[in-house]
Design a protein around this motif. Structure first.
Motif, mmCIF file in Angstrom:
data_model
loop_
_atom_site.group_PDB
_atom_site.id
_atom_site.type_symbol
_atom_site.label_atom_id
_atom_site.label_comp_id
_atom_site.label_asym_id
_atom_site.label_seq_id
_atom_site.Cartn_x
_atom_site.Cartn_y
_atom_site.Cartn_z
ATOM 1 N N THR A 97 -23.949 -9.549 49.102
ATOM 2 C CA THR A 97 -24.140 -10.067 50.457
ATOM 3 C C THR A 97 -23.517 -11.456 50.570
ATOM 4 N N PRO A 98 -23.202 -11.910 51.798
ATOM 5 C CA PRO A 98 -22.690 -13.273 51.966
ATOM 6 C C PRO A 98 -23.628 -14.322 51.366
ATOM 7 N N GLU A 99 -24.941 -14.114 51.528
ATOM 8 C CA GLU A 99 -25.907 -15.074 50.978
ATOM 9 C C GLU A 99 -25.789 -15.159 49.463
ATOM 10 N N CYS A 100 -25.564 -14.000 48.839
ATOM 11 C CA CYS A 100 -25.431 -13.971 47.387
ATOM 12 C C CYS A 100 -24.139 -14.648 46.945
ATOM 13 N N VAL A 101 -23.088 -14.483 47.717
ATOM 14 C CA VAL A 101 -21.817 -15.156 47.405
ATOM 15 C C VAL A 101 -22.025 -16.666 47.389
ATOM 16 N N ILE A 102 -22.709 -17.170 48.421
ATOM 17 C CA ILE A 102 -22.926 -18.616 48.539
ATOM 18 C C ILE A 102 -23.888 -19.108 47.460
ATOM 19 N N ARG A 103 -24.971 -18.363 47.259
ATOM 20 C CA ARG A 103 -25.984 -18.784 46.298
ATOM 21 C C ARG A 103 -25.430 -18.873 44.877
ATOM 22 N N ASN A 104 -24.549 -17.944 44.525
ATOM 23 C CA ASN A 104 -24.002 -17.914 43.169
ATOM 24 C C ASN A 104 -22.651 -18.605 43.038
ATOM 25 N N GLY A 105 -22.149 -19.112 44.161
ATOM 26 C CA GLY A 105 -20.869 -19.807 44.107
ATOM 27 C C GLY A 105 -19.728 -18.909 43.665
ATOM 28 N N LEU A 106 -19.770 -17.632 44.075
ATOM 29 C CA LEU A 106 -18.727 -16.689 43.667
ATOM 30 C C LEU A 106 -17.392 -17.112 44.274
ATOM 31 N N PRO A 107 -16.379 -17.365 43.468
ATOM 32 C CA PRO A 107 -15.077 -17.781 43.998
ATOM 33 C C PRO A 107 -14.271 -16.581 44.485
ATOM 34 N N ILE A 108 -14.152 -16.397 45.795
ATOM 35 C CA ILE A 108 -13.387 -15.299 46.361
ATOM 36 C C ILE A 108 -11.991 -15.799 46.737
ATOM 37 N N ASP A 109 -10.981 -15.169 46.173
ATOM 38 C CA ASP A 109 -9.600 -15.577 46.439
ATOM 39 C C ASP A 109 -9.089 -15.034 47.767
ATOM 40 N N VAL A 110 -9.376 -13.752 48.042
ATOM 41 C CA VAL A 110 -8.925 -13.119 49.278
ATOM 42 C C VAL A 110 -10.115 -12.413 49.921
ATOM 43 N N HIS A 111 -10.408 -12.775 51.151
ATOM 44 C CA HIS A 111 -11.504 -12.153 51.905
ATOM 45 C C HIS A 111 -10.881 -11.289 52.988
ATOM 46 N N ILE A 112 -11.169 -9.977 52.981
ATOM 47 C CA ILE A 112 -10.554 -9.038 53.923
ATOM 48 C C ILE A 112 -11.638 -8.419 54.791
ATOM 49 N N GLU A 113 -11.623 -8.750 56.069
ATOM 50 C CA GLU A 113 -12.538 -8.111 57.014
ATOM 51 C C GLU A 113 -11.914 -6.785 57.418
ATOM 52 N N VAL A 114 -12.560 -5.697 57.025
ATOM 53 C CA VAL A 114 -11.990 -4.392 57.341
ATOM 54 C C VAL A 114 -13.015 -3.476 57.986
ATOM 55 N N GLY A 115 -14.188 -3.344 57.401
ATOM 56 C CA GLY A 115 -15.193 -2.456 57.964
ATOM 57 C C GLY A 115 -15.983 -3.088 59.084
ATOM 58 N N MET A 116 -16.027 -4.420 59.111
ATOM 59 C CA MET A 116 -16.766 -5.130 60.151
ATOM 60 C C MET A 116 -16.422 -6.604 60.055
ATOM 61 N N ALA A 117 -16.710 -7.334 61.118
ATOM 62 C CA ALA A 117 -16.565 -8.788 61.087
ATOM 63 C C ALA A 117 -17.838 -9.394 60.508
ATOM 64 N N ASP A 119 -20.240 -13.146 60.015
ATOM 65 C CA ASP A 119 -20.586 -14.357 60.734
ATOM 66 C C ASP A 119 -19.550 -15.446 60.460
ATOM 67 N N ILE A 120 -19.165 -16.166 61.524
ATOM 68 C CA ILE A 120 -18.134 -17.195 61.357
ATOM 69 C C ILE A 120 -18.607 -18.330 60.449
ATOM 70 N N ALA A 121 -19.923 -18.487 60.292
ATOM 71 C CA ALA A 121 -20.415 -19.508 59.367
ATOM 72 C C ALA A 121 -20.014 -19.151 57.939
ATOM 73 N N PHE A 122 -19.995 -17.849 57.613
ATOM 74 C CA PHE A 122 -19.604 -17.422 56.268
ATOM 75 C C PHE A 122 -18.106 -17.615 56.061
ATOM 76 N N THR A 123 -17.298 -17.224 57.055
ATOM 77 C CA THR A 123 -15.860 -17.443 56.897
ATOM 78 C C THR A 123 -15.552 -18.939 56.857
ATOM 79 N N GLY A 124 -16.342 -19.729 57.586
ATOM 80 C CA GLY A 124 -16.159 -21.180 57.506
ATOM 81 C C GLY A 124 -16.438 -21.698 56.103
ATOM 82 N N TYR A 125 -17.495 -21.170 55.479
ATOM 83 C CA TYR A 125 -17.797 -21.545 54.102
ATOM 84 C C TYR A 125 -16.645 -21.164 53.173
ATOM 85 N N LYS A 129 -13.685 -23.315 50.531
ATOM 86 C CA LYS A 129 -13.447 -23.002 49.123
ATOM 87 C C LYS A 129 -12.001 -22.573 48.865
ATOM 88 N N GLY A 130 -11.164 -22.611 49.916
ATOM 89 C CA GLY A 130 -9.754 -22.262 49.735
ATOM 90 C C GLY A 130 -9.473 -20.773 49.754
#
Length: 398
Positions: A97-117, A119-125, A129-130
């Motif tokens: 989940t997005p919360e788990c990504v933030i909580r664990n500091g998972l470094p995502i290189d490429v984020h692809i919205e495909v099945g759904m959009a 929250d813009i707060a998550f994409t802002g986060y 992180k680049g």
């Protein structure tokens, strides 16, 4: 390079804007580095897998990315629980989940919205992180937007979030929408990219079509499977083809199996259309709900299917049926040389072709070879497809 594209050298590509697809080269390109990739999707279970071809596409992309040496994650808004049952068919898909990504500091290189959009707060986060932020449209977004505006009272989910993304990708049969997408998202047109089409028979078993009863063409049924939720995939034209066929060949005594027809029971206009058909008045149309591809094939092994689409040529249904050896008339001009092609602008000739298919179809031989050839053309294990996707994920779009 443009000449190569025009010659159809690259699988899944259509000519549109040379500068938008020039990065796809016929080569043994290898990823520059292993990436962590997030794919947004609703929770996919055995119960929902066949609700939408998009869900299957997401899992195929997941397999492709993993096979390239990347680490993909399915980013879901609802955490899997025991109650969700057979999540994603097996345990080879990792959900987060997005919360788990933030909580664990998972470094995502490429984020692809495909099945759904999301929250813009998550994409802002993610932007802080680049992370490279991408929207991958696997639907005819211009047609969808027009239909939503003209037929839907309100939409309560974030369908578009301009200003939040770096790139927009789409499938070859929606290349004509690139300028619309980029204008909507306030991005340079060069940031609209046609991604190679992919398909894998992960959810189809080639033996499903085996064991069909030997029947005369006179008693074989015709199945129409369009979802009937949009003008883009509707049963109306196939129904008219079947009506003309029944009139031209009165010896035929088969039935029409009309799938996804629940709307016809409550739609007054649909009823008036059906009442014009002799097949309906004679009680030869069987009205059915939605079924999985496996159920469809196993219950109609000796039938002939008719597919029809507008601006949705790369249709999983036609691929699944051809791969399974089930006869299908399709109107995808991009596959005119494969299987049984018909033009909805030439119903008269399609009537004769339908008659020929019902009489002479052989699940083996050329038809089966066509299904296998198409499967390989778009396979995630095809070196050309893999090289093209490796470049795209690396950001090699210059």
């Amino acid at each position: 390079m443009a000449d190569d594209v025009k010659a159809g050298k690259f699988p899944g590509m259509t000519e549109y804007r040379p500068e938008s697809i020039a990065h796809i080269r016929h080569s043994d390109y290898r990823p520059r580095k292993a990436l962590v990739i997030g794919l947004t999707t609703p929770l996919i279970t055995r119960a929902t897998l066949y609700n939408n071809g998009l869900y299957q596409n997401i899992l195929i992309l997941y397999k492709l990315f993993a096979s390239l040496g990347h680490t993909p994650y399915l980013i879901v808004t609802t955490e899997p629980t025991k109650e969700t049952g057979d999540l994603l068919l097996d345990n080879s898909y990792t959900c987060i989940t997005p919360e788990c990504v933030i909580r664990n500091g998972l470094p995502i290189d490429v984020h692809i919205e495909v099945g759904m959009a999301v929250d813009i707060a998550f994409t802002g986060y993610l932007r802080t992180k680049g992370t490279r932020l991408v929207k991958y449209y696997l639907g005819n977004i211009l047609n969808i937007d027009v239909e939503i505006i003209t037929t839907v009272q309100s939409v309560t989910f974030p369908h578009h979030c301009p200003g939040t993304l770096d790139e927009l990708w789409t499938s070859p049969h929606y290349a004509q929408n690139i300028d619309y997408m980029c204008s909507l998202y306030r991005l340079p047109f060069s940031k609209g990219i046609v991604a190679p089409y992919v398909w894998e028979p992960m959810f189809v078993e080639s033996g499903w079509g085996k064991g069909a009863e030997e029947r005369s063409w006179i008693t074989r049924d015709i199945v129409i499977t369009e979802p009937n939720i949009s003008f883009q995939k509707s049963c109306l034209v196939p129904l008219l083809l079947a009506e003309r066929f029944a009139k031209a060949y009165p010896a035929w005594r088969g039935r029409i199996v009309l799938m996804n027809s629940h709307r016809f029971a409550t739609n007054t206009h649909a009823k008036t259309v059906l009442e014009c058909l002799a097949l309906h008045r004679a009680g030869r149309i069987l009205y059915r709900g939605r079924q999985t591809i496996r159920e469809l094939i196993e219950q109609n092994k000796d039938a002939c299917f008719i597919c029809h689409q507008v601006n949705n040529e790369y249709n999983y249904m036609a691929l699944e049926l051809m791969y399974s050896g089930i006869p299908v008339l399709h109107n995808a001009s991009v596959w005119a040389d494969f299987g049984y092609y018909w033009s909805d602008c030439a119903i008269d000739s399609a009537v004769a072709k339908l008659h020929s298919v019902l009489q002479t179809h052989d699940a083996d031989g050329v038809y089966r070879a066509d299904g296998r050839q198409l499967a390989w053309l778009y396979s995630i294990y095809n070196p050309e497809v893999r090289g093209a996707w490796a470049q795209l994920l690396d950001g090699d779009t210059a």
